[in-house]
Design a protein around this motif. Structure first.
Motif, PDB file in Angstrom:
ATOM      1  N   GLY A 174      39.613  48.706  37.869  1.00 27.11           N
ATOM      2  CA  GLY A 174      39.230  47.348  38.200  1.00 27.11           C
ATOM      3  C   GLY A 174      40.359  46.380  37.852  1.00 27.11           C
ATOM      4  O   GLY A 174      41.494  46.793  37.561  1.00 27.11           O
ATOM      5  N   SER A 175      40.077  45.084  37.844  1.00 32.08           N
ATOM      6  CA  SER A 175      41.117  44.097  37.536  1.00 32.08           C
ATOM      7  C   SER A 175      40.497  42.876  36.884  1.00 32.08           C
ATOM      8  O   SER A 175      39.325  42.556  37.103  1.00 32.08           O
ATOM      9  N   LEU A 176      41.318  42.238  36.073  1.00 35.91           N
ATOM     10  CA  LEU A 176      40.906  41.001  35.418  1.00 35.91           C
ATOM     11  C   LEU A 176      40.877  39.854  36.430  1.00 35.91           C
ATOM     12  O   LEU A 176      41.498  39.936  37.484  1.00 35.91           O
ATOM     13  N   PRO A 177      40.162  38.758  36.099  1.00 31.80           N
ATOM     14  CA  PRO A 177      40.201  37.590  36.998  1.00 31.80           C
ATOM     15  C   PRO A 177      41.638  37.100  37.180  1.00 31.80           C
ATOM     16  O   PRO A 177      42.467  37.198  36.271  1.00 31.80           O
ATOM     17  N   LYS A 237      40.626  31.250  39.964  1.00 32.77           N
ATOM     18  CA  LYS A 237      39.598  31.384  40.992  1.00 32.77           C
ATOM     19  C   LYS A 237      38.239  31.629  40.350  1.00 32.77           C
ATOM     20  O   LYS A 237      38.145  32.246  39.291  1.00 32.77           O
ATOM     21  N   GLY A 247      34.368  33.307  40.323  1.00 33.06           N
ATOM     22  CA  GLY A 247      33.818  34.603  40.677  1.00 33.06           C
ATOM     23  C   GLY A 247      33.668  35.481  39.466  1.00 33.06           C
ATOM     24  O   GLY A 247      34.094  35.143  38.353  1.00 33.06           O
ATOM     25  N   THR A 248      33.049  36.661  39.671  1.00 34.55           N
ATOM     26  CA  THR A 248      32.834  37.644  38.603  1.00 34.55           C
ATOM     27  C   THR A 248      33.711  38.864  38.847  1.00 34.55           C
ATOM     28  O   THR A 248      33.664  39.468  39.936  1.00 34.55           O
ATOM     29  N   SER A 249      34.515  39.216  37.844  1.00 33.59           N
ATOM     30  CA  SER A 249      35.387  40.401  37.919  1.00 33.59           C
ATOM     31  C   SER A 249      34.861  41.454  36.970  1.00 33.59           C
ATOM     32  O   SER A 249      34.641  41.167  35.779  1.00 33.59           O
ATOM     33  N   THR A 250      34.661  42.693  37.489  1.00 28.40           N
ATOM     34  CA  THR A 250      34.220  43.827  36.672  1.00 28.40           C
ATOM     35  C   THR A 250      35.371  44.807  36.538  1.00 28.40           C
ATOM     36  O   THR A 250      36.033  45.142  37.536  1.00 28.40           O
ATOM     37  N   PHE A 251      35.604  45.308  35.324  1.00 25.74           N
ATOM     38  CA  PHE A 251      36.753  46.174  35.062  1.00 25.74           C
ATOM     39  C   PHE A 251      36.431  47.045  33.858  1.00 25.74           C
ATOM     40  O   PHE A 251      35.455  46.811  33.129  1.00 25.74           O
ATOM     41  N   SER A 268      32.811  42.635  32.173  1.00 25.19           N
ATOM     42  CA  SER A 268      32.992  41.700  33.284  1.00 25.19           C
ATOM     43  C   SER A 268      33.222  40.294  32.735  1.00 25.19           C
ATOM     44  O   SER A 268      32.788  39.964  31.632  1.00 25.19           O
ATOM     45  N   THR A 277      32.961  36.237  34.171  1.00 24.72           N
ATOM     46  CA  THR A 277      32.624  35.312  35.250  1.00 24.72           C
ATOM     47  C   THR A 277      33.413  34.020  35.064  1.00 24.72           C
ATOM     48  O   THR A 277      33.376  33.414  33.982  1.00 24.72           O
TER      49      THR A 277
END
Length: 531
Positions: free
Chosen positions: A146-149, A167, A169-173, A190, A192
């Protein structure tokens, strides 16, 4: 070759050999660490002596879950974290023995202890440190999937996720931590990222002193719930800001107040805004029947400001009285409040009658009566008369006084006072006492056996001599002198040597009475003391 000889001199020989080995010693100097619930195996080593070796634990104990085989292998699966110290022993085939004290540290299983990460706001700096437990520090961090925001990075040596999100949004990693033993652990997390937190309230409605106030602040972006506070400056006295963003209370002081409010969201992101709040004062204006006041009702005025009012009576009526904050300012037709620093009231009454007020003055006493009736002063010193009424006032002195004359209302002299009512009028009737005692006065203390001066004034024609008496509790105690000169030019005096035989007391008075008319009497204006 060795030979043996017995007592008969018989002999026997045999060829033998002897091998000498180097000293037996354990060469293992330390043991690698282990981890709870992870299989462990480590072979001990020795040199010297005659193999095979046989190993054992001579003292102490291995970590729970591990055993030492006779071949020198420590193995098993540790069950408890901690450091165990023990002594291992090796024995060779010649029964030679060597010992060594060793220790073995078992670490808790490596795990990422961070269970969740707070959200962030676009364009606001973000920093959060990941945490791990167990294993052998130091730790090395990485993002395994996955990746960080956007805008955030993970520092491998510290586990700090930081940067400024760009940006929403929610990033899951998945993050991975590796310890010094190369053990690894992972955790899915994650973050947000919310839109930037900002205060949307641009201005505040004004308030009024002594009137309940309530205004709710508003914000957008970030993660609710919000928590509000005053960052700098202060609210008007009487108001407070709740953590829910409500400014409320009852203002006590007018003026314009500037302050900075701060909102913090659930992610501890903050935003501030400078606001101002004006508190005005209220003037409540009211008019009775048969007239008006303009403006009327509740009129708000800024602190230090001014406000003018115009008063008008209906046809056939006139302004009777104007009350400002409950106190009369007369029958005015305009009134201006200047430099307003508090709430006020102004009320107006109207009438088709006028008031006539009599005030009695002077040292004497008497009564004033009117025709037509209405004033008997004495008791009733003011009355209302219909416009155009002709009123005659008559002054009558008490027995120890004389009527000295009129003033005000166009009246003078000692005859009757005639007034035609076309406006409110005030008249003063002066009555003068024939004799007035001026010393001793109320509260004075005179010592018995001393000489003191009794003084009085007189007016009119009370005669040429007076009698002076000492009163106690309102009754005659003794006659000081039966007759002495009344004095001259309206004033008299007498030197009195106070008898030492008089009783001490605090209810004494002096009376001075005309010898020619006992009605002409003056008495001290209050009790004095003999001590």
């Amino acid at each position: 070759t060795v030979q043996v000889k017995d007592s008969n001199a018989s002999t026997a020989t045999k060829a033998l050999s002897l091998t000498v080995y180097s000293a037996l010693s354990i060469t293992t100097s330390s043991l690698p660490t282990g981890t709870v619930s992870t299989a462990y195996s480590q072979t001990l080593a020795a040199t010297g002596g005659l193999t095979p070796y046989t190993w054992s634990v001579a003292s102490g104990s291995l970590p729970a879950g591990l055993t030492l085989s006779s071949a020198g292998v420590i193995s098993g699966t540790p069950t408890t974290a901690g450091t165990s110290s023990f002594t291992v022993q090796v024995q060779d085939a010649n029964a030679g023995i060597a010992n060594k004290v060793l220790s073995l540290t078992i670490y808790a299983p490596l795990a990422v202890s961070t269970s969740s990460l707070p959200g962030g706001d676009v364009s606001s700096a973000y920093s959060q440190t990941l945490a791990a437990t167990g294993g052998l520090p130091s730790y090395t961090w990485s993002v395994s999937s996955g990746s960080l925001p956007a805008g955030l990075t993970l520092a491998s040596s510290t586990g700090v996720i930081s940067g400024t999100p760009t940006k929403t949004g929610t990033s899951t990693f998945t993050v991975q931590v590796k310890d010094a033993n190369a053990s690894t652990a992972t955790k899915s997390l994650s973050i947000t990222v919310y839109s930037a937190l900002s205060i949307s309230t641009s201005s505040l409605s004004s308030g009024t002193v002594s009137t309940a106030y309530s205004q709710t602040l508003a914000a957008t972006g970030g993660l609710t719930p919000y928590t509000w506070s005053i960052a700098s400056g202060s609210l008007p006295a009487g108001l407070a800001l709740s953590s829910g963003g409500v400014i409320s209370g009852t203002p006590t002081t007018g003026g314009t107040y500037s302050f900075t409010v701060q909102v913090a969201d659930a992610n501890s992101m903050k935003s501030t805004k400078q606001l101002s709040l004006t508190i005005t004062y209220a003037i409540t204006a009211s008019a009775g029947a048969n007239g008006s006041i303009s403006p009327s009702g509740t009129v708000t005025v800024s602190s230090g400001g001014s406000q003018a009012f115009t008063i008008k009576a209906n046809t056939g009526y006139h302004v009777s009285n104007v009350l400002v904050d409950g106190a009369s300012v007369g029958a005015v037709t305009t009134y201006t409040f200047s430099n307003v620093t508090g709430n006020h009231t102004i009320s107006v009454t109207f009438s088709n009658t006028y008031s006539l007020t009599v005030t009695k003055a002077g040292t004497g006493g008497g009564t004033v009566t009117s025709s037509p009736s209405g004033i008997s002063c004495g008791a009733t010193c003011s009355a209302a008369f219909t416009s155009g009424t002709s009123v005659t006032l008559t002054g009558s002195a008490n027995s120890n006084s004389f009527f000295a004359g009129w003033s005000g209302g166009g009246c003078s002299g000692t005859g009757t006072c005639k007034i035609t009512m076309s406006a409110n009028n005030a008249v003063t009737a002066t009555f003068t006492q024939y004799i007035t005692v001026t010393a001793p006065s109320s509260g004075v203390s005179w010592a018995r056996g001393t000489t003191q001066t009794i003084t009085w004034t007189y007016a009119g024609s009370p005669g040429s001599s007076v009698k002076i008496q000492l009163l106690q509790g309102g009754a005659v105690n003794s006659t000081i002198i039966p007759s002495t000169s009344i004095g001259s030019s309206g004033a008299g005096s007498y030197s009195w040597t106070i008898p030492s035989t008089l009783a001490a007391g605090s209810t004494y008075q002096i009376s001075v009475t005309s010898t020619s008319n006992s009605n002409y009497t003056g008495i001290s204006n209050g009790d004095f003391t003999l001590d």
